[in-house]
Design a protein around this motif. Structure first.
Motif, PDB file in Angstrom:
ATOM      1  N   TRP A 132      11.038   3.985  -6.726  1.00  0.00           N
ATOM      2  CA  TRP A 132      11.780   4.345  -8.637  1.00  0.00           C
ATOM      3  C   TRP A 132      12.607   2.174  -8.256  1.00  0.00           C
ATOM      4  CZ3 TRP A 132      17.531   2.391  -7.751  1.00  0.00           C
ATOM      5  CH2 TRP A 132      17.243   2.997  -6.271  1.00  0.00           C
ATOM      6  N   SER A 133      12.678   2.348  -7.478  1.00  0.00           N
ATOM      7  CA  SER A 133      13.640   1.100  -7.032  1.00  0.00           C
ATOM      8  C   SER A 133      12.532  -0.460  -7.187  1.00  0.00           C
ATOM      9  CB  SER A 133      14.710   0.990  -5.958  1.00  0.00           C
ATOM     10  OG  SER A 133      13.231   0.674  -4.281  1.00  0.00           O
ATOM     11  N   GLY A 134      10.767  -0.283  -7.199  1.00  0.00           N
ATOM     12  CA  GLY A 134      10.073  -0.928  -6.614  1.00  0.00           C
ATOM     13  C   GLY A 134      10.716  -1.345  -5.304  1.00  0.00           C
ATOM     14  N   ASP A 135      11.075  -1.417  -4.136  1.00  0.00           N
ATOM     15  CA  ASP A 135      10.617  -1.985  -3.141  1.00  0.00           C
ATOM     16  C   ASP A 135       9.807  -1.176  -2.138  1.00  0.00           C
ATOM     17  OD1 ASP A 135      15.014  -1.618  -2.771  1.00  0.00           O
ATOM     18  OD2 ASP A 135      13.090  -2.696  -3.389  1.00  0.00           O
ATOM     19  N   SER A 136       9.511   0.091  -2.519  1.00  0.00           N
ATOM     20  CA  SER A 136       8.197   0.658  -1.436  1.00  0.00           C
ATOM     21  C   SER A 136       6.921   1.004  -2.345  1.00  0.00           C
ATOM     22  CB  SER A 136       8.552   1.993  -1.305  1.00  0.00           C
ATOM     23  OG  SER A 136       7.617   2.045  -0.333  1.00  0.00           O
ATOM     24  N   THR A 137       5.809   0.527  -2.041  1.00  0.00           N
ATOM     25  CA  THR A 137       4.677   0.652  -2.947  1.00  0.00           C
ATOM     26  C   THR A 137       3.677   0.760  -1.552  1.00  0.00           C
ATOM     27  OG1 THR A 137       4.205  -1.539  -2.460  1.00  0.00           O
ATOM     28  CG2 THR A 137       5.221  -1.594  -3.645  1.00  0.00           C
ATOM     29  N   HIS A 138       2.438   1.666  -2.464  1.00  0.00           N
ATOM     30  CA  HIS A 138       1.291   2.094  -1.235  1.00  0.00           C
ATOM     31  C   HIS A 138       0.050   2.181  -2.320  1.00  0.00           C
ATOM     32  CE1 HIS A 138       4.134   4.710   1.334  1.00  0.00           C
ATOM     33  NE2 HIS A 138       5.018   4.980  -0.553  1.00  0.00           N
ATOM     34  N   TYR A 139      -0.995   1.646  -1.692  1.00  0.00           N
ATOM     35  CA  TYR A 139      -2.327   1.973  -2.391  1.00  0.00           C
ATOM     36  C   TYR A 139      -3.731   2.540  -2.185  1.00  0.00           C
ATOM     37  CZ  TYR A 139       0.327  -2.456  -3.949  1.00  0.00           C
ATOM     38  OH  TYR A 139       1.462  -3.277  -5.231  1.00  0.00           O
ATOM     39  N   ALA A 140      -4.151   2.870  -2.549  1.00  0.00           N
ATOM     40  CA  ALA A 140      -5.778   3.015  -1.981  1.00  0.00           C
ATOM     41  C   ALA A 140      -6.659   2.300  -0.983  1.00  0.00           C
ATOM     42  CB  ALA A 140      -6.320   4.277  -2.732  1.00  0.00           C
ATOM     43  N   ASP A 141      -7.154   2.799  -0.065  1.00  0.00           N
ATOM     44  CA  ASP A 141      -7.442   1.454   1.088  1.00  0.00           C
ATOM     45  C   ASP A 141      -8.332   0.536   0.028  1.00  0.00           C
ATOM     46  OD1 ASP A 141      -8.031   3.335   3.865  1.00  0.00           O
ATOM     47  OD2 ASP A 141      -6.222   2.164   2.634  1.00  0.00           O
ATOM     48  N   SER A 142      -9.381   1.331  -1.366  1.00  0.00           N
ATOM     49  CA  SER A 142     -10.464   0.304  -2.199  1.00  0.00           C
ATOM     50  C   SER A 142      -9.426  -0.718  -2.758  1.00  0.00           C
ATOM     51  CB  SER A 142     -11.086   1.899  -3.217  1.00  0.00           C
ATOM     52  OG  SER A 142      -9.708   2.917  -3.505  1.00  0.00           O
ATOM     53  N   VAL A 143      -8.079  -0.449  -3.231  1.00  0.00           N
ATOM     54  CA  VAL A 143      -7.878  -1.261  -4.184  1.00  0.00           C
ATOM     55  C   VAL A 143      -6.662  -2.520  -3.187  1.00  0.00           C
ATOM     56  CG1 VAL A 143      -7.767   0.436  -5.877  1.00  0.00           C
ATOM     57  CG2 VAL A 143      -5.722  -0.195  -4.905  1.00  0.00           C
ATOM     58  N   LYS A 144      -6.787  -2.132  -1.847  1.00  0.00           N
ATOM     59  CA  LYS A 144      -5.591  -2.627  -1.339  1.00  0.00           C
ATOM     60  C   LYS A 144      -5.930  -4.498  -1.184  1.00  0.00           C
ATOM     61  CE  LYS A 144      -3.832  -0.144   2.106  1.00  0.00           C
ATOM     62  NZ  LYS A 144      -3.262   0.304   2.799  1.00  0.00           N
ATOM     63  N   GLY A 145      -5.094  -5.206  -1.538  1.00  0.00           N
ATOM     64  CA  GLY A 145      -5.413  -6.468  -1.724  1.00  0.00           C
ATOM     65  C   GLY A 145      -6.252  -7.318  -2.816  1.00  0.00           C
ATOM     66  N   ARG A 146      -6.375  -6.314  -3.846  1.00  0.00           N
ATOM     67  CA  ARG A 146      -6.816  -6.172  -5.546  1.00  0.00           C
ATOM     68  C   ARG A 146      -6.012  -6.119  -6.447  1.00  0.00           C
ATOM     69  NH1 ARG A 146     -11.561  -4.543  -6.992  1.00  0.00           N
ATOM     70  NH2 ARG A 146     -11.036  -1.937  -5.383  1.00  0.00           N
ATOM     71  N   PHE A 147      -5.501  -4.872  -5.960  1.00  0.00           N
ATOM     72  CA  PHE A 147      -4.592  -4.728  -6.915  1.00  0.00           C
ATOM     73  C   PHE A 147      -3.166  -4.717  -6.619  1.00  0.00           C
ATOM     74  CE2 PHE A 147      -7.416  -1.184  -9.103  1.00  0.00           C
ATOM     75  CZ  PHE A 147      -8.339  -2.197  -9.088  1.00  0.00           C
ATOM     76  N   THR A 148      -1.326  -4.276  -7.727  1.00  0.00           N
ATOM     77  CA  THR A 148      -0.771  -5.270  -7.133  1.00  0.00           C
ATOM     78  C   THR A 148       0.129  -4.100  -8.446  1.00  0.00           C
ATOM     79  OG1 THR A 148      -0.408  -7.168  -6.064  1.00  0.00           O
ATOM     80  CG2 THR A 148       1.533  -5.886  -6.914  1.00  0.00           C
ATOM     81  N   ILE A 149       1.123  -3.478  -7.689  1.00  0.00           N
ATOM     82  CA  ILE A 149       2.199  -2.203  -8.502  1.00  0.00           C
ATOM     83  C   ILE A 149       3.094  -2.456  -8.780  1.00  0.00           C
ATOM     84  CG2 ILE A 149       2.699  -1.092  -6.753  1.00  0.00           C
ATOM     85  CD1 ILE A 149       2.178   1.429  -8.810  1.00  0.00           C
ATOM     86  N   SER A 150       4.181  -2.975 -10.061  1.00  0.00           N
ATOM     87  CA  SER A 150       5.984  -3.351 -10.126  1.00  0.00           C
ATOM     88  C   SER A 150       6.163  -2.349 -11.381  1.00  0.00           C
ATOM     89  CB  SER A 150       5.765  -4.706 -10.149  1.00  0.00           C
ATOM     90  OG  SER A 150       4.717  -5.253 -11.129  1.00  0.00           O
ATOM     91  N   ARG A 151       7.154  -2.642 -11.252  1.00  0.00           N
ATOM     92  CA  ARG A 151       7.823  -1.994 -12.411  1.00  0.00           C
ATOM     93  C   ARG A 151       9.273  -2.971 -12.779  1.00  0.00           C
ATOM     94  NH1 ARG A 151       9.707   3.858 -10.325  1.00  0.00           N
ATOM     95  NH2 ARG A 151      10.438   3.745 -11.962  1.00  0.00           N
ATOM     96  N   ASP A 152       9.387  -3.134 -14.038  1.00  0.00           N
ATOM     97  CA  ASP A 152      10.539  -3.330 -14.655  1.00  0.00           C
ATOM     98  C   ASP A 152      11.046  -2.326 -15.343  1.00  0.00           C
ATOM     99  OD1 ASP A 152      12.545  -4.623 -16.060  1.00  0.00           O
ATOM    100  OD2 ASP A 152      11.251  -6.405 -16.774  1.00  0.00           O
ATOM    101  N   ASN A 153      12.581  -2.096 -14.655  1.00  0.00           N
ATOM    102  CA  ASN A 153      13.392  -0.716 -14.813  1.00  0.00           C
ATOM    103  C   ASN A 153      14.390  -1.121 -16.058  1.00  0.00           C
ATOM    104  OD1 ASN A 153      12.304   1.068 -13.574  1.00  0.00           O
ATOM    105  ND2 ASN A 153      14.382   0.419 -11.902  1.00  0.00           N
ATOM    106  N   ALA A 154      14.326  -2.485 -16.785  1.00  0.00           N
ATOM    107  CA  ALA A 154      14.672  -2.773 -17.615  1.00  0.00           C
ATOM    108  C   ALA A 154      13.978  -2.484 -19.761  1.00  0.00           C
ATOM    109  CB  ALA A 154      15.386  -4.013 -17.688  1.00  0.00           C
ATOM    110  N   LYS A 155      12.798  -2.460 -18.918  1.00  0.00           N
ATOM    111  CA  LYS A 155      11.219  -2.630 -19.960  1.00  0.00           C
ATOM    112  C   LYS A 155      11.595  -1.123 -20.085  1.00  0.00           C
ATOM    113  CE  LYS A 155      10.463  -7.159 -20.344  1.00  0.00           C
ATOM    114  NZ  LYS A 155       9.746  -8.460 -20.594  1.00  0.00           N
TER     115      LYS A 155
END
Length: 122
Positions: free
Chosen positions: A53-76
């Motif tokens: 919820w805070s954006g501080d912790s992220t997890h990725y599938a091995d198949s996308v790690k290093g290529r994809f980035t998840i992020s969030r903007d709670n204000a938006k």
């Protein structure tokens, strides 16, 4: 109740990039963990990435790690999936989802968007 609407999908050549967005309705967006899943034709829905919820912790599938980035903007009320170095095997419908605790299991998510198609040509 949370409603989710994805956008940003499209056709891209291998090696290219896309950024998916998922806009949430409702005032409680910032209290939910968010995830991205994808489903290719004839295959089961699979986990791609998740963010707390805070954006501080992220997890990725091995198949996308290093290529994809998840992020969030709670204000938006928006969660993003930046996808770089795309491969043909990334072709799928991509869904965003909301859960009280972000997880890698689809059943843990209570709310889902309608999906956006990503097609990567070779």
């Amino acid at each position: 109740q949370v409603q989710l609407v994805e956008s940003g999908g499209g056709l891209v050549q291998a090696g290219g990039s896309l950024r998916l967005s998922c806009v949430a309705s409702g005032r409680t967006f910032s209290t939910y963990g968010m995830g991205w899943f994808r489903q290719a034709p004839g295959k089961e829905r699979e986990f791609v990435a998740a963010v707390s919820w805070s954006g501080d912790s992220t997890h990725y599938a091995d198949s996308v790690k290093g290529r994809f980035t998840i992020s969030r903007d709670n204000a938006k009320n928006t969660v993003y999936l930046q996808m770089n170095s795309l491969k043909p095997e990334d072709t799928a419908v991509y869904y965003c989802a909301a859960a009280e605790i972000p997880a890698k299991i689809a059943n843990e998510y209570a709310y889902w968007g309608q999906g956006t198609q990503v097609t990567v040509s070779s």
